[in-house]
Structures are given as structure tokens and as C-alpha cells.
Motif scaffolding. Structure first.
Motif, PDB file in Angstrom:
ATOM      1  N   ASP A   1       3.150  -8.635  -4.645  1.00 10.73           N
ATOM      2  CA  ASP A   1       2.300  -9.222  -5.675  1.00 10.73           C
ATOM      3  C   ASP A   1       1.365  -8.180  -6.267  1.00 10.73           C
ATOM      4  O   ASP A   1       1.087  -8.184  -7.463  1.00 10.73           O
ATOM      5  CB  ASP A   1       1.460 -10.361  -5.084  1.00 10.73           C
ATOM      6  CG  ASP A   1       2.331 -11.468  -4.532  1.00 10.73           C
ATOM      7  OD1 ASP A   1       2.828 -12.267  -5.344  1.00 10.73           O
ATOM      8  OD2 ASP A   1       2.527 -11.529  -3.311  1.00 10.73           O
ATOM      9  N   ARG A   2       0.848  -7.326  -5.395  1.00  9.58           N
ATOM     10  CA  ARG A   2      -0.036  -6.244  -5.812  1.00  9.58           C
ATOM     11  C   ARG A   2       0.334  -4.996  -5.024  1.00  9.58           C
ATOM     12  O   ARG A   2       0.878  -5.086  -3.918  1.00  9.58           O
ATOM     13  CB  ARG A   2      -1.505  -6.575  -5.530  1.00  9.58           C
ATOM     14  CG  ARG A   2      -2.092  -7.689  -6.371  1.00  9.58           C
ATOM     15  CD  ARG A   2      -3.582  -7.887  -6.067  1.00  9.58           C
ATOM     16  NE  ARG A   2      -3.799  -8.381  -4.721  1.00  9.58           N
ATOM     17  CZ  ARG A   2      -4.699  -7.888  -3.872  1.00  9.58           C
ATOM     18  NH1 ARG A   2      -5.430  -6.832  -4.217  1.00  9.58           N
ATOM     19  NH2 ARG A   2      -4.845  -8.420  -2.657  1.00  9.58           N
ATOM     20  N   VAL A   3       0.023  -3.828  -5.567  1.00  4.26           N
ATOM     21  CA  VAL A   3       0.222  -2.562  -4.861  1.00  4.26           C
ATOM     22  C   VAL A   3      -1.038  -1.726  -5.005  1.00  4.26           C
ATOM     23  O   VAL A   3      -1.507  -1.478  -6.134  1.00  4.26           O
ATOM     24  CB  VAL A   3       1.439  -1.773  -5.406  1.00  4.26           C
ATOM     25  CG1 VAL A   3       1.518  -0.399  -4.745  1.00  4.26           C
ATOM     26  CG2 VAL A   3       2.728  -2.539  -5.165  1.00  4.26           C
TER      27      VAL A   3
ATOM     28  N   VAL B   1       0.869  -1.177   0.000  1.00  5.91           N
ATOM     29  CA  VAL B   1       0.000   0.000   0.000  1.00  5.91           C
ATOM     30  C   VAL B   1       0.901   1.221   0.000  1.00  5.91           C
ATOM     31  O   VAL B   1       1.647   1.451   0.959  1.00  5.91           O
ATOM     32  CB  VAL B   1      -0.933   0.029   1.221  1.00  5.91           C
ATOM     33  CG1 VAL B   1      -1.791   1.296   1.196  1.00  5.91           C
ATOM     34  CG2 VAL B   1      -1.825  -1.202   1.257  1.00  5.91           C
ATOM     35  N   TYR B   2       0.858   1.974  -1.092  1.00 12.67           N
ATOM     36  CA  TYR B   2       1.704   3.163  -1.222  1.00 12.67           C
ATOM     37  C   TYR B   2       0.887   4.409  -0.923  1.00 12.67           C
ATOM     38  O   TYR B   2      -0.234   4.564  -1.395  1.00 12.67           O
ATOM     39  CB  TYR B   2       2.270   3.285  -2.635  1.00 12.67           C
ATOM     40  CG  TYR B   2       3.031   4.583  -2.852  1.00 12.67           C
ATOM     41  CD1 TYR B   2       4.348   4.708  -2.430  1.00 12.67           C
ATOM     42  CD2 TYR B   2       2.412   5.686  -3.440  1.00 12.67           C
ATOM     43  CE1 TYR B   2       5.049   5.892  -2.600  1.00 12.67           C
ATOM     44  CE2 TYR B   2       3.108   6.875  -3.618  1.00 12.67           C
ATOM     45  CZ  TYR B   2       4.418   6.973  -3.193  1.00 12.67           C
ATOM     46  OH  TYR B   2       5.107   8.145  -3.347  1.00 12.67           O
ATOM     47  N   GLY B   3       1.468   5.291  -0.123  1.00 18.57           N
ATOM     48  CA  GLY B   3       0.831   6.577   0.121  1.00 18.57           C
ATOM     49  C   GLY B   3       1.831   7.551   0.697  1.00 18.57           C
ATOM     50  O   GLY B   3       2.669   7.177   1.522  1.00 18.57           O
ATOM     51  N   VAL B   4       1.760   8.804   0.272  1.00 12.53           N
ATOM     52  CA  VAL B   4       2.641   9.828   0.818  1.00 12.53           C
ATOM     53  C   VAL B   4       2.142  10.217   2.199  1.00 12.53           C
ATOM     54  O   VAL B   4       1.083   9.768   2.655  1.00 12.53           O
ATOM     55  CB  VAL B   4       2.695  11.067  -0.108  1.00 12.53           C
ATOM     56  CG1 VAL B   4       3.242  10.699  -1.461  1.00 12.53           C
ATOM     57  CG2 VAL B   4       1.309  11.703  -0.249  1.00 12.53           C
TER      58      VAL B   4
ATOM     59  N   GLY C   1      -6.072   3.346  -7.009  1.00 13.64           N
ATOM     60  CA  GLY C   1      -5.596   2.481  -8.083  1.00 13.64           C
ATOM     61  C   GLY C   1      -4.948   1.231  -7.537  1.00 13.64           C
ATOM     62  O   GLY C   1      -4.583   1.148  -6.364  1.00 13.64           O
ATOM     63  N   GLU C   2      -4.829   0.225  -8.396  1.00 13.51           N
ATOM     64  CA  GLU C   2      -4.187  -1.033  -8.031  1.00 13.51           C
ATOM     65  C   GLU C   2      -3.313  -1.496  -9.188  1.00 13.51           C
ATOM     66  O   GLU C   2      -3.713  -1.435 -10.358  1.00 13.51           O
ATOM     67  CB  GLU C   2      -5.234  -2.102  -7.726  1.00 13.51           C
ATOM     68  CG  GLU C   2      -4.624  -3.469  -7.411  1.00 13.51           C
ATOM     69  CD  GLU C   2      -5.674  -4.533  -7.125  1.00 13.51           C
ATOM     70  OE1 GLU C   2      -5.369  -5.733  -7.332  1.00 13.51           O
ATOM     71  OE2 GLU C   2      -6.793  -4.170  -6.713  1.00 13.51           O
ATOM     72  N   LEU C   3      -2.099  -1.936  -8.851  1.00 10.00           N
ATOM     73  CA  LEU C   3      -1.170  -2.475  -9.833  1.00 10.00           C
ATOM     74  C   LEU C   3      -0.847  -3.912  -9.459  1.00 10.00           C
ATOM     75  O   LEU C   3      -0.730  -4.246  -8.284  1.00 10.00           O
ATOM     76  CB  LEU C   3       0.120  -1.648  -9.869  1.00 10.00           C
ATOM     77  CG  LEU C   3      -0.028  -0.174 -10.265  1.00 10.00           C
ATOM     78  CD1 LEU C   3       1.282   0.570 -10.035  1.00 10.00           C
ATOM     79  CD2 LEU C   3      -0.464  -0.041 -11.715  1.00 10.00           C
ATOM     80  N   ARG C   4      -0.711  -4.755 -10.470  1.00 14.58           N
ATOM     81  CA  ARG C   4      -0.384  -6.154 -10.239  1.00 14.58           C
ATOM     82  C   ARG C   4       0.915  -6.500 -10.955  1.00 14.58           C
ATOM     83  O   ARG C   4       1.231  -5.941 -11.995  1.00 14.58           O
ATOM     84  CB  ARG C   4      -1.519  -7.073 -10.757  1.00 14.58           C
ATOM     85  CG  ARG C   4      -2.804  -6.944  -9.956  1.00 14.58           C
ATOM     86  CD  ARG C   4      -3.935  -7.774 -10.572  1.00 14.58           C
ATOM     87  NE  ARG C   4      -5.145  -7.699  -9.770  1.00 14.58           N
ATOM     88  CZ  ARG C   4      -5.488  -8.557  -8.835  1.00 14.58           C
ATOM     89  NH1 ARG C   4      -4.697  -9.604  -8.599  1.00 14.58           N
ATOM     90  NH2 ARG C   4      -6.601  -8.420  -8.142  1.00 14.58           N
ATOM     91  N   ARG C   5       1.653  -7.436 -10.372  1.00 17.88           N
ATOM     92  CA  ARG C   5       2.844  -7.946 -11.012  1.00 17.88           C
ATOM     93  C   ARG C   5       2.470  -8.541 -12.365  1.00 17.88           C
ATOM     94  O   ARG C   5       1.464  -9.230 -12.450  1.00 17.88           O
ATOM     95  CB  ARG C   5       3.461  -9.022 -10.097  1.00 17.88           C
ATOM     96  CG  ARG C   5       4.739  -9.666 -10.589  1.00 17.88           C
ATOM     97  CD  ARG C   5       5.298 -10.593  -9.512  1.00 17.88           C
ATOM     98  NE  ARG C   5       5.694  -9.855  -8.321  1.00 17.88           N
ATOM     99  CZ  ARG C   5       6.875  -9.269  -8.190  1.00 17.88           C
ATOM    100  NH1 ARG C   5       7.757  -9.344  -9.164  1.00 17.88           N
ATOM    101  NH2 ARG C   5       7.191  -8.610  -7.106  1.00 17.88           N
ATOM    102  N   PRO C   6       3.197  -8.289 -13.434  1.00 20.99           N
ATOM    103  CA  PRO C   6       4.516  -7.645 -13.504  1.00 20.99           C
ATOM    104  C   PRO C   6       4.437  -6.160 -13.862  1.00 20.99           C
ATOM    105  O   PRO C   6       5.422  -5.596 -14.337  1.00 20.99           O
ATOM    106  CB  PRO C   6       5.198  -8.433 -14.625  1.00 20.99           C
ATOM    107  CG  PRO C   6       4.083  -8.731 -15.572  1.00 20.99           C
ATOM    108  CD  PRO C   6       2.856  -8.949 -14.725  1.00 20.99           C
TER     109      PRO C   6
ATOM    110  N   ILE D   1       3.205   3.856 -10.075  1.00 23.05           N
ATOM    111  CA  ILE D   1       2.771   4.144  -8.703  1.00 23.05           C
ATOM    112  C   ILE D   1       2.697   5.642  -8.462  1.00 23.05           C
ATOM    113  O   ILE D   1       1.706   6.164  -7.943  1.00 23.05           O
ATOM    114  CB  ILE D   1       3.729   3.483  -7.691  1.00 23.05           C
ATOM    115  CG1 ILE D   1       3.584   1.952  -7.732  1.00 23.05           C
ATOM    116  CG2 ILE D   1       3.458   3.989  -6.272  1.00 23.05           C
ATOM    117  CD1 ILE D   1       4.609   1.210  -6.898  1.00 23.05           C
ATOM    118  N   LEU D   2       3.734   6.361  -8.853  1.00 21.65           N
ATOM    119  CA  LEU D   2       3.768   7.804  -8.625  1.00 21.65           C
ATOM    120  C   LEU D   2       2.724   8.521  -9.467  1.00 21.65           C
ATOM    121  O   LEU D   2       2.146   9.524  -9.033  1.00 21.65           O
ATOM    122  CB  LEU D   2       5.157   8.345  -8.901  1.00 21.65           C
ATOM    123  CG  LEU D   2       6.264   7.842  -7.967  1.00 21.65           C
ATOM    124  CD1 LEU D   2       7.611   8.432  -8.349  1.00 21.65           C
ATOM    125  CD2 LEU D   2       5.932   8.141  -6.512  1.00 21.65           C
TER     126      LEU D   2
END
Length: 498
Positions: A468-470, A292-295, A480-485, A492-493
Motif C-alpha cells: 500500500d505504501r513504501v 521498506v526499501y533499503g540497500v 521518502g514515502e510512496l503511495r499506491r498507485p 523507489i530507486l
């Protein structure tokens, strides 16, 4: 940077011991006017001891320190400030019970520099300094009401406005947003243009490569290498830090066996609402790493605390199909383990030994006589700390004697001492060196392979190399969601900024 540029700080053959421990051995360093000199090294390499020596906290056993043409003997922090050495420590020194302007005034008075003389001047000085950094903080604001990032910017504003000849910045971007980091770098460039020398200490290699003019590496308390100009030989720099041939790759993606959709759901979160989190849904399966990415300010810490029972919330959190415990102690009993980013206030217990910290909260340990432990348990603690590379003399050593990064690794060893069902990580590698980061990310992968579900919240994109996921969190919402690869820093940014 030309060799003939004035040297504003000249450190020669500094040695500092603590009993049998030789923290610094003949360390030398020069800083020239108008340069950013990066100081790098693994956790425990001697960086913090050198900084505290230059700040007047420690008195060296031998060696010399010159500021400009004058040799100085620093025996307390006020002398260092009066000689023109300003230090921005990882542990901020701003006073929460005062206003922003009052912090400027008291720092000026204590340093006997008189860059402000009264409250009105302090307010105006604070306003100009904070405006230069792009901060919206007002001189009348109470420091207690500021976020960590805002307090960090205030600390930086006070230091750089105090007419210092040398400014030492220890992990200055920790807790800053991308915008605040940009403002900080702009302020550094202004200082450099004015002839101030900067010692820049950071484990974030990309920002070092961007901002530094020279790099000095310490290892085991001694000078290990110096690099004088870009383009930087990144592999050599990393190898000199950790003392072995290395690349900056932390975990090889090609060998990872990724989780599939057939694994059982361990963590299920539905419509979670708490402070700064405005309705979040997600799940984590057995053997899955969900990033989980967040500033700063996005709600990540609040989300983590809700999951581990440290914060009240509405909505639903279920672990293995049952309602999640509403207390940290019950969560631990359910094998839901947490590694907080701030090990000093929420992780390590300063008055206890390394072994006591690793065993903290274990029922078997609490039932034994205090400070005694079975040989088997002692060996397991030793194995756990060795696996994480905790640099220590003995397990009975007070954890407060370790560097910040080694304290963080000891907290991590506690969380992975027994196999966790759910491992919740909040900026787990914050403030650790590249070698320790590799060890910690490899340990995360080991726990994943053993079947743990892992929720990893971070403001550093590099920590998601094994995810595996972000999910990208912004203003308390998943945007938003990103999956490998397809997990990349750019993607992300981009999601975070849209």
C-alpha cells in the motif's frame, strides 16, 4: 555465441540419487569459453545438486564431466579447483578469523594452484583483485569485520582470480548493493573477454536477462528447456521453470481491496534509534502492507529486529497501543511473527524435521511428547506447507535436506501457521524461484486480507507489488514515502540514490 567456440565444460547425462530421491536424471550442459550460461529452475529442480557435483562435493552415479578435452572424475572440492572449476556458493567459504590476504593465500594453497606463494604476494594479489571489483576492502582487513556484501565480493574476487576455466556463481548478487552488483557484472565481462566460461545461477530474472548468453532450465531434476540467444522469450522461460503457463505478474493489483485510513493502527514506531537506524517514525494499520526499501547497510535488518524484540533500541515501538515485547519469544506470544532473510542461521533449525520447524515455538507443541503431534495439528502443518508449495517427501523429512528456497518457504509457513497480528518480513522471497515468489506474495496478500498488519523490508523492488505504501530507507533515515498507485521501481530507486 558461435557454436564452434571452444567448449570448456561438457556435462553429459549426469544422474545422482539419494536413496529413493532422484535429484538429477540424465542432466546435460555445455559451457563455452567466453560465455555466461545461466542455469535456472524452481527450488528443488536440481540446480544445487548439479553445482555440488561439479564442485566435487557429490560423486555422480552415472554420466561424465569433461573440462576442456579431458574427462575428469571429481571426488572432492580440491580436485575441482585443481581442474580449474571455481564455485561461489550461497554459503560463503571465506574464513572469518583470517585476514583478506590470508584467505587468498590459503585458498591458493588448498587448491594446489599456487597463484600466490607467500603473504606479500597474497596481499598484492588481493589488492589487485578487489580493486578490479571496485571494492574498498583492504588486504589487511579481518574478514570478521566485513559486512555480508563485502564478504561476498571477497569470495568472488578469490574465485575469479584463481585462473579458473569455469566459474560457477550461485546467487552471486544476494546481499550486494546496486554499486557492488555493477562491479560484479563488469568483472564477469572481463572474465568473458578472457575466455572464461561462467555458469550463472540466480532467481533474479532481470539480471539473468541482462548478463546471460544462453539459458538452461532444469525441472524435477531433468533438462526442461534451453534458450540460445536474446531477445529472451520471458513468458516461455518462466513457464518452463514452473511447469505451467505463466506470466511474471505475481499478484494482480486490480483485484486488491486496499486498506483505508479508518483502520486501527497496529504498529506505531516513533523516533526509533538502534544500530544503523537514526530516528525513524512510521505506523502500519490493520490490513495494510507497508514496504521498506533499503540497500545493504541502510538499516533495514536492524529495524526489523528491533520491532520483533531481537535488538535493543531507544524510542517507542507500540503494538495495538501497548509497548512492544522486548524479546522474540514474548513477541511471538503476542502474535508478532518474523521471517528473516537468512533462513539457514536465523530461521530453520537444521537438526529438526519440516514439521518440527513449522511448529517451533508453539506452546501446545512444546507440551506434547517430543516428535508426536495430533492428527489435526499434523493436517494443519500439511496444509500450511502445501499452500506455500514446499517440495518434500514427508513432513518428517529433515529440513536440511530441502533446497534453500524450500527451507525459506517452510519458515514462512511457520510464521503464517496461526493468524499473525503483525507479520514482519525481511527479504521474504530472497533465493526463491518465480513460482515460489508468486506463492509467497499471494500468501502475504492472504494474510493482509485476513487483517494482519504487514511490515515488509526488502532490497528487491519487485517484492512491493502488493504494498500500500513504501518507505525508502537510506543511511538509517526515511528519505521518502510512496503511495499506491505511485509506487514504481524508478521512483523507489531515485529516492534511494538522491
Amino acid at each position: 555465441m558461435k557454436d564452434e567456440t571452444e567448449i570448456v565444460l561438457d556435462v553429459r547425462s549426469i544422474t545422482k540419487t539419494f536413496g529413493p530421491t532422484r535429484a538429477l536424471v540424465n542432466v546435460s550442459l555445455t559451457v563455452r569459453a567466453g560465455e555466461v550460461h545461466a542455469l535456472l529452475g524452481a527450488n528443488g529442480a536440481g540446480k544445487s545438486t548439479l553445482i555440488k557435483t561439479l564442485a566435487g562435493v557429490y560423486v555422480p552415479d552415472s554420466g561424465s564431466i569433461r573440462v576442456g578435452s579431458e574427462e575428469v572424475h571429481l571426488t572432492d572440492p580440491l580436485q575441482a579447483r585443481a581442474r580449474g572449476i571455481a564455485v561461489i556458493h550461497q554459503q560463503l567459504s571465506v574464513i572469518s578469523s583470517l585476514t583478506v590476504a590470508e584467505n587468498f593465500l590459503i585458498r591458493s594453497y588448498s587448491a594446489k594452484q599456487s597463484f600466490v606463494r607467500n603473504s606479500a604476494e597474497a596481499s598484492e594479489h588481493a589488492r589487485r583483485a578487489l580493486d578490479a571489483l571496485g571494492s574498498t576492502t583492504r588486504p589487511s582487513d579481518m574478514v570478521s569485520a566485513l559486512t555480508f556484501g563485502e564478504r561476498q565480493m571477497l569470495e568472488i574476487a578469490i574465485a575469479i582470480s584463481s585462473q579458473a576455466r569455469v566459474v560457477i556463481m550461485d546467487e552471486p548478487t544476494s546481499g550486494l548493493t546496486a554499486k557492488e552488483q555493477g562491479s560484479l557484472f563488469a568483472a564477469i565481462r572481463q572474465l568473458v573477454a578472457a575466455g572464461v566460461g561462467i555458469i550463472y545461477v540466480s532467481h533474479k530474472m532481470n539480471e539473468v536477462y541482462e548478463i546471460a548468453d544462453r539459458i538452461t532450465v532444469l525441472r524435477n531434476g531433468s533438462n526442461a528447456a534451453e534458450f540460445s540467444e536474446a531477445p529472451w522469450d520471458r513468458k516461455r522461460i518462466v513457464s518452463s521453470i514452473i511447469g505451467e503457463t505463466a506470466s511474471e505478474a505475481l499478484v494482480g493489483d486490480s483485484d486488491l481491496v486496499r486498506v483505508t485510513g479508518s483502520e486501527p493502527v497496529i504498529l506505531e514506531v516513533k523516533n526509533l534509534v538502534t544500530d544503523r537506524v537514526a530516528g525513524v517514525d512510521f505506523e502500519v494499520r490493520r490490513g495494510e502492507i507497508l514496504g521498506v526499501y533499503g540497500v545493504v547497510g541502510s538499516g533495514g535488518p536492524q529495524l526489523a529486529e528491533a520491532v520483533v524484540g531481537a535488538r535493543s533500541y531507544t524510542g517507542s515501538i507500540r503494538v495495538n497501543g501497548a509497548p512492544a515485547p522486548r524479546s522474540v519469544l514474548n513477541a511471538r506470544r503476542a502474535h508478532i511473527l518474523f521471517v528473516p532473510s537468512d533462513h539457514r542461521t536465523r530461521g530453520a533449525v537444521a537438526g529438526q524435521s519440516i514439521q518440527e520447524n513449522v511448529l517451533l515455538g508453539r506452546g501446545q507443541w512444546r507440551r506434547t511428547a517430543w516428535r508426536t503431534v495430533s492428527a489435526d495439528l499434523h493436517q494443519r502443518v500439511e496444509a500450511a506447507t502445501n499452500r506455500l508449495g514446499v517440495r518434500r517427501h514427508s513432513l518428517s523429512q529433515p529440513i536440511s535436506q530441502l533446497s534453500g528456497g524450500n527451507q525459506q518457504k517452510a519458515v514462512f509457513a511457520r510464521a503464517t501457521f496461526d493468524p499473525p497480528t503483525l507479520l514482519v518480513l525481511e527479504d521474504p522471497t530472497q533465493g526463491v524461484d518465480v513460482g515460489a515468489k508468486r506463492d509467497m506474495l499471494n500468501e502475504i496478500e492472504r494474510q493482509r486480507a485476513a487483517g494482519a498488519a504487514i511490515l515488509m523490508l526488502s532490497s528487491e523492488v519487485s517484492e512491493f507489488s502488493t504494498a500500500d505504501r513504501v518507505l525508502v530507507l537510506r543511511d538509517g533515515l526515511v528519505v521518502g514515502e510512496l503511495r499506491r498507485p505511485h509506487i514504481s521501481e524508478q521512483e523507489i530507486l531515485q529516492l534511494s540514490a538522491d
